[in-house]
Design an enzyme around this catalytic site. Sequence first.
Site: not given
Ligand SMILES: Nc1ncnc2c1ncn2[C@@H]1O[C@H](COP(=O)(O)OP(=O)(O)OP(=O)(O)O)[C@@H](O)[C@H]1O
Ligand SMILES: Nc1nc2c(ncn2[C@@H]2O[C@H](COP(=O)(O)O)[C@@H](O)[C@H]2O)c(=O)[nH]1
Length: 390
Positions: A148-149, A177, A270, A281, A304
Amino acid sequence: MGQEIQENFSASLHETLSACGDDSDFKGHKTITEIFGKLYVVGATSEGAESPLDVKLFDKATGKWLAPTILGKKPNSSTFHSGVLVTNDRILFLKADSSSNEFSYFLEVDSKFVRERKDLLGGEVVAWSKGSIGDGPKPIVISGPSGVGKGTLINKLMKDFPSTFGFSVSHTTRAPREKEVNGIHYHFTEREVMETEIKEGKFLESALVHGNLYGTSVEAVEAVTDTGKRCILDIDVQGARSVRASTIEAIFIFVRPPSFEELEKRLRDRGTETEEQIQKRLRNARKEIEEGKEGLFDHVLVNDDLESCYANLKKLLGLDSMETSNKAASVDFRTPSSFTISRDAENNIVIDSQDTETKDGIPKKIVLDVSSVRGGAPGRTRGLTVLIEY
Ligand SMILES: Nc1ncnc2c1ncn2[C@@H]1O[C@H](COP(=O)(O)OP(=O)(O)OP(=O)(O)O)[C@@H](O)[C@H]1O
Ligand SMILES: Nc1nc2c(ncn2[C@@H]2O[C@H](COP(=O)(O)O)[C@@H](O)[C@H]2O)c(=O)[nH]1
């Protein structure tokens, strides 16, 4: 008057302990506080001002020494410290010759956190948390479905406000990664090691997320709070629920995608997951999006357009005007190198300097109001009010 009571009380405990055979083996100054027939003896096991304060426990009923599991970051010793019973679940330790950021530590002996850990670990448990003057900045928990970002928004905050925010580096059993660095993005760990550490009570929360273990260690949160920065946790909804149930007072933010199709597109673009992992996921995302509506979160943001979502995030954190708006109230002083402790008529704790010379920045009297303290281990005990007389 209060001061005399304190000294007599402590002297009689020293006598009790000597009569029973003092096995505490502390070097230099030590304090003894009695709570429900147990003596909490606190001192340093090695010489030198920087050695940590340790805790030994003597049970008067059985005449036995108990070795408690000590959680939280131990305060460094100083030439002198004093222990004051604040409530029957925690003792406040005040350190001599220490900065306003370092002078107060709470030792929890029967708080909710300690009781939970006792259930988990068995035996005696105590937990340290640093005292924080004023409200201190509340940690921020950011949750939302994968892709979601969340990470993108957090990175922007950390880049724009580097002295305000610190990221809580989670542990995970998933493989790194390509560009991820151990200790910065995650502490990448073996499952067995992490399972053992969870059993040992080292984690504030942990959850099985998309088939891997993830968790926030107590140390990760403390590493950030120790720097005085505001801690940001990027965790899933299960983790958010656990933190909500803990003593940590945080702000909970859920980030939603504009649509499920857009979420899927972001995850695919991504390019970090296999097709099978993406499907997993996405299945979990449907559940998380529903859970995000359940009232667990204080704020819901729709990501968004990235820039407008980021603007909304800054607004709700009160950051739209200036960087320093979320900093803890700062009161700068040093405690004297020797002092006495008493209670005043309002039950405040009064630290009276016994230093013969007056020095800049060292008050003659420090009055501490502990009536509004909250939070505690893991993390900080917030809400100390301080009045200073030079
Ligand atoms: N508002 C947006 N519009 C388009 N693309 C976006 C937006 N916000 C984030 N992204 C892109 O979406 C992808 C996912 O974002 P991000 O890795 O920050 O998600 P996350 O919620 O941290 O995911 P995870 O929980 O898997 O770690 C990335 O490639 C990022 O550049
Ligand atoms: N309960 C917890 N969730 C966590 C922690 N660190 C990250 N996260 C969540 O895992 C997913 C997947 O992360 P990813 O890096 O593999 O994409 C994501 O929703 C994170 O918010 C934690 O310490 N505890």
